[in-house]
Design an enzyme around this catalytic site. Sequence first.
Site, PDB file in Angstrom:
ATOM      1  N   ALA A  89      34.084  47.319  27.836  1.00 22.66           N
ATOM      2  CA  ALA A  89      34.158  46.137  26.954  1.00 22.66           C
ATOM      3  C   ALA A  89      34.226  44.884  27.817  1.00 22.66           C
ATOM      4  O   ALA A  89      34.389  44.958  29.042  1.00 22.66           O
ATOM      5  CB  ALA A  89      35.408  46.220  26.065  1.00 22.66           C
ATOM      6  N   GLY A  90      34.076  43.749  27.140  1.00 25.27           N
ATOM      7  CA  GLY A  90      34.396  42.447  27.707  1.00 25.27           C
ATOM      8  C   GLY A  90      33.851  42.159  29.098  1.00 25.27           C
ATOM      9  O   GLY A  90      32.661  42.336  29.384  1.00 25.27           O
ATOM     10  N   ASN A 119      39.089  45.508  37.311  1.00 23.35           N
ATOM     11  CA  ASN A 119      39.073  44.661  36.122  1.00 23.35           C
ATOM     12  C   ASN A 119      39.898  45.217  34.975  1.00 23.35           C
ATOM     13  O   ASN A 119      40.407  44.457  34.152  1.00 23.35           O
ATOM     14  CB  ASN A 119      37.601  44.480  35.701  1.00 23.35           C
ATOM     15  CG  ASN A 119      37.460  43.971  34.283  1.00 23.35           C
ATOM     16  OD1 ASN A 119      37.682  42.800  34.010  1.00 23.35           O
ATOM     17  ND2 ASN A 119      37.114  44.864  33.356  1.00 23.35           N
ATOM     18  N   TYR A 175      53.223  40.152  30.823  1.00 26.69           N
ATOM     19  CA  TYR A 175      51.799  40.064  31.181  1.00 26.69           C
ATOM     20  C   TYR A 175      51.633  39.134  32.381  1.00 26.69           C
ATOM     21  O   TYR A 175      50.930  39.471  33.348  1.00 26.69           O
ATOM     22  CB  TYR A 175      50.969  39.573  29.992  1.00 26.69           C
ATOM     23  CG  TYR A 175      49.504  39.398  30.355  1.00 26.69           C
ATOM     24  CD1 TYR A 175      48.710  40.500  30.693  1.00 26.69           C
ATOM     25  CD2 TYR A 175      48.917  38.132  30.397  1.00 26.69           C
ATOM     26  CE1 TYR A 175      47.370  40.343  31.054  1.00 26.69           C
ATOM     27  CE2 TYR A 175      47.580  37.962  30.752  1.00 26.69           C
ATOM     28  CZ  TYR A 175      46.812  39.068  31.081  1.00 26.69           C
ATOM     29  OH  TYR A 175      45.495  38.920  31.450  1.00 26.69           O
ATOM     30  N   PHE A 202      40.207  41.206  24.356  1.00 23.03           N
ATOM     31  CA  PHE A 202      41.541  40.994  24.931  1.00 23.03           C
ATOM     32  C   PHE A 202      42.603  40.667  23.873  1.00 23.03           C
ATOM     33  O   PHE A 202      43.680  41.285  23.837  1.00 23.03           O
ATOM     34  CB  PHE A 202      41.448  39.863  25.968  1.00 23.03           C
ATOM     35  CG  PHE A 202      42.745  39.489  26.612  1.00 23.03           C
ATOM     36  CD1 PHE A 202      43.232  40.183  27.710  1.00 23.03           C
ATOM     37  CD2 PHE A 202      43.488  38.415  26.135  1.00 23.03           C
ATOM     38  CE1 PHE A 202      44.433  39.835  28.314  1.00 23.03           C
ATOM     39  CE2 PHE A 202      44.687  38.054  26.731  1.00 23.03           C
ATOM     40  CZ  PHE A 202      45.167  38.765  27.820  1.00 23.03           C
TER      41      PHE A 202
END
Length: 252
Positions: free
Chosen positions: A12-13, A87, A153, A190
Amino acid sequence: MNRIAFITGATAGIGEACAKKLANVGYDLIISGRREENLNKLEAELLKNFNCKIFKLVLDVRKQDDVFDRINKLPEEWKKIDLLVNNAGLAVGVTAIQDGIIDDWERMIDTNVKGLLYITRAVSPLMIERKQGHIINVTSIAGKEVYPGGNVYCATKHAVDALTKGMRIDMLPHNIKVSSVAPGMVETEFSIVRFKGDTDKADQVYNGFTPLYADDIADTVEFVASRPAHVNINDILIMPTAQASARDVVRD
Ligand code: NDP
Ligand code: 8X3
């Protein structure tokens, strides 16, 4: 074989966009992530559009034994990894520390920090053997600043920032470049992941301004990867024009 790039979180992304960008400039790719169906779709698209070879690794970076087992068992020709794009990562929740959900914390720490370490520990000796390679860690503005509810995070991305600097020193005698690419707000899955599937909340994050897109980050990763042998980009912080810091965004 062409040059080989190993991309974690390619389902993804940003990781998916990196796969397309790097295939377009001639890399063969090891693509990995947990969602096999997404890897299959991406593989089909890459093989259709680019002259590249693909190796799929269905892998949860948190599973230490699997990471080492799968990487050690790569076919010899696929062990010649020139570029590792670390990533895979996620944010879960935006809860104040006193209300924090321990399981969310552990998912972030296990994926963003420990998973990245396992992958790097498994891949870097293969690079050292060949005295060449490049590791690009995807960090974040959250690795440079903190914001309300970002606590854990942000801590994981600060850790990746520190690890990038540490890795660069450790890899120095081995001719291996280490870089980081630190994006501001990028519209991907995200925020859907962060808000546990609440797409309304996720959409609000990108409301009223033009965020970065995954392609913008893939362009940057490709730029960092394609500098001449004697040049290393240590770190790039890339933001939407409408975002000045983790907390300052101009919206319509
Ligand atoms: P996405 O949610 O779109 O993609 C995240 C990727 O990480 C997916 O491919 C997912 O694959 C993978 N992933 C998550 N957990 C695991 C795991 N345990 N094992 C293996 N793969 C995993 O988000 P982005 O593309 O935006 O995020 C990519 C990176 O960029 C992350 O490190 C994120 O922190 C960072 N970043 C994102 C920004 C943003 O605003 N979007 C800004 C700054 C940094 P799967 O679910 O299939 O396992
Ligand atoms: C993702 C960007 O600002 O949501 O790393 O932390 S932010």
